[in-house]
Design a protein around this motif. Sequence first.
Motif: not given
Length: 161
Positions: A9-15
Amino acid sequence: MAKLHVSTTINGEPVEFLCSPQQSMLEVLRNTLGLTGTKEGCGTGDCGACSITLDGRLVCSCLMLAAEAEGREIGTIEGMAQGDRLHPLQRKFLELAALQCGICTPGVLVAAKALLDRNPDPTETEVRYWLAGNLCRCTGYDKIVRAVLETAAEMREEAAR
């Protein structure tokens, strides 16, 4: 060489991304994911330009293997602003001219946010200690320290309302 599949998770988004076992998180952020706000200064963990948070802890992304991001939460400079609204630290840095060339600024901002997330009422000594891992050759640290302290005070006032 086989690529590794990483879910994070990067900056609240799944990546999800693929990386080589030896690739640094800095390299993946910049070259694979296009998150170029995190800068490379020294490549040895001495300058702080590549600072990110990993599960809320401040780390140098140049020293972190990208594979270590598996299942973790990463925060970068791109995650500080909320839409078009700058983070209070970003606004105060602009207001007080606490930045110049921009190489160190993202790392300083990420480090300052990590400090305020941990300690919303730091002393000047604590701010200077916390930011000691971030090297800047363009501006004096006084404006940076003042910006962090003033932001902390404003955020405490707003939280008290």
